[in-house]
Structures are given as C-alpha cells and as structure tokens.
Design a protein around this motif. Sequence first.
Motif, PDB file in Angstrom:
ATOM      1  N   LYS A 270       0.834  -1.210   0.000  1.00 33.58           N
ATOM      2  CA  LYS A 270       0.000   0.000   0.000  1.00 33.58           C
ATOM      3  C   LYS A 270       0.862   1.251   0.000  1.00 33.58           C
ATOM      4  N   SER A 271       2.012   1.193   0.676  1.00 26.37           N
ATOM      5  CA  SER A 271       2.916   2.345   0.705  1.00 26.37           C
ATOM      6  C   SER A 271       3.715   2.488  -0.585  1.00 26.37           C
ATOM      7  N   SER A 272       3.915   1.374  -1.291  1.00 25.69           N
ATOM      8  CA  SER A 272       4.632   1.386  -2.577  1.00 25.69           C
ATOM      9  C   SER A 272       3.810   0.604  -3.593  1.00 25.69           C
ATOM     10  N   PRO A 273       2.711   1.196  -4.071  1.00 23.95           N
ATOM     11  CA  PRO A 273       1.794   0.469  -4.965  1.00 23.95           C
ATOM     12  C   PRO A 273       2.320   0.388  -6.390  1.00 23.95           C
ATOM     13  N   ARG A 274       1.590  -0.367  -7.204  1.00 26.38           N
ATOM     14  CA  ARG A 274       1.890  -0.449  -8.623  1.00 26.38           C
ATOM     15  C   ARG A 274       1.463   0.840  -9.320  1.00 26.38           C
ATOM     16  N   TYR A 275       1.751   0.936 -10.591  1.00 22.94           N
ATOM     17  CA  TYR A 275       1.501   2.177 -11.338  1.00 22.94           C
ATOM     18  C   TYR A 275       0.043   2.605 -11.302  1.00 22.94           C
ATOM     19  N   ASP A 276      -0.865   1.618 -11.171  1.00 22.66           N
ATOM     20  CA  ASP A 276      -2.289   1.947 -11.159  1.00 22.66           C
ATOM     21  C   ASP A 276      -2.842   2.141  -9.744  1.00 22.66           C
ATOM     22  N   GLY A 277      -1.965   2.137  -8.757  1.00 26.31           N
ATOM     23  CA  GLY A 277      -2.379   2.376  -7.380  1.00 26.31           C
ATOM     24  C   GLY A 277      -2.765   1.127  -6.608  1.00 26.31           C
ATOM     25  N   THR A 278      -2.790  -0.026  -7.268  1.00 25.08           N
ATOM     26  CA  THR A 278      -3.164  -1.260  -6.583  1.00 25.08           C
ATOM     27  C   THR A 278      -1.944  -1.850  -5.868  1.00 25.08           C
ATOM     28  N   PHE A 279      -2.207  -2.750  -4.934  1.00 28.56           N
ATOM     29  CA  PHE A 279      -1.129  -3.334  -4.148  1.00 28.56           C
ATOM     30  C   PHE A 279      -1.514  -4.737  -3.709  1.00 28.56           C
TER      31      PHE A 279
END
Length: 214
Positions: free
Chosen positions: A92-101
């Motif tokens: 959640k603190s370092s999500p993927r490019y689309d904001g998901t984790f």
Amino acid sequence: MHFEILLEEESARVALENILPNIIRNEDSFGIHPYNGKKDILNKLPQRLRGYKKWIPPDYTIVVLVDRDRDDCILLKRKLEEIAGGAGLSTKSSPRYDGTFQVLNRIAIEELEAWFFGDIDALAAAYPGIPSTLGTREKYRDPDAIADTWEALEHVLQQAGYPGPQQKTKVASNISRMMIPARNRSKSFQSFYTGIQACIRQSPAGDSRFPKPG
C-alpha cells in the motif's frame, strides 16, 4: 476478495476472527496464519512472501500485522516494506503504477491489547465490572500510549473482580466479540481498519460502503 492474514501470535488470530467479519463484505474470505512470536514471523516472512509471489491471484491481499512493542515504529514499518519489496510484491505504501497493491503492512501500537483499550464499551460488555468511564482516565485516554498493554489490561481486569493470571487468547476472544470497528479510539487500529477498506476498494467489484476518494 480473499485476505491472507499473517500474525505473530495466537491471541491475534482469535481477535481477528471476530473483528474481520465486521469489516469485510459477505462475499470476502480470509485465512489467518499465526506465528510463534514476532521474531519468528520476521525471520520467516521473506520466504513466505516469495512463496506467495509465485501463485498469488489478483483478488488476494496479504496482510501482515505485528506488534510494535519497544521497536521504532518507522524502522519496523520500513523493514516490513523492504521484505515485501524484496519478494517482488507491491505494498500500500509502494503500490503499482495503477495504485493497486498486494501487501498491507500494519503495526499494532504498542501491542494488540491497545486495540481493546480503544473500545472501552467492548471491554465493559465482555467483563461487567469494568467502568464504561475507564477511557476518561488519563492513563487510558490514548490507547496507543499505554505502556505494557497486556499487563495494564490484566490490572484492569483484576480491579474489576477478575483475578489472574488471565489467558491471553480467552481475553482476546471475549473482548473482540464485542468490538465495533468504527468506534475504536486506537489510531493503530483505525490504520488497520482503513487499510482493509482500501484493499476492498481496489477489488473488481469495490464496495459502496467505502466510496473511492474524490
């Protein structure tokens, strides 16, 4: 969505078995995996997460919950984040490019029992004799600032007429069954609560109870 919950001890498992159904949706599921203490989970977490990386489906979220105890909270959180990143998983603190984790790292401050002090009504309901005004006393106003929370909880129980020693898993079960997540005053519990909500929001169906921020 399915949640894989990794915890450091059995009392946390018992508590979350009661708490999670009051946070997640009916169609969601979860599996809880306790370890033998904080050292055990931190030692085994890298291998466990690398294993998840090989097969984790898109609708799975891994939740890691540990007590802060006397550790530096920032350093402990950084360690959890580094372990997840080292396994190739987004957080959640370092999500993927689309904001998901894929991983939600959370810390109970100072210990899980602070979450019980965050819901005094649940404490009083589980153990009649504990005054509902306990939270107004200076020592208990900030649940996350209570030192040695398990010992403090035992003391409160003894004063209310429940002599020790108390069994942690039984106490956790009794109190957690009475808890209402939205009213909990513990900031670390609310961080866990809103984190689970964020996981649900990123699921394909989302959830109207937890609207996306504008």
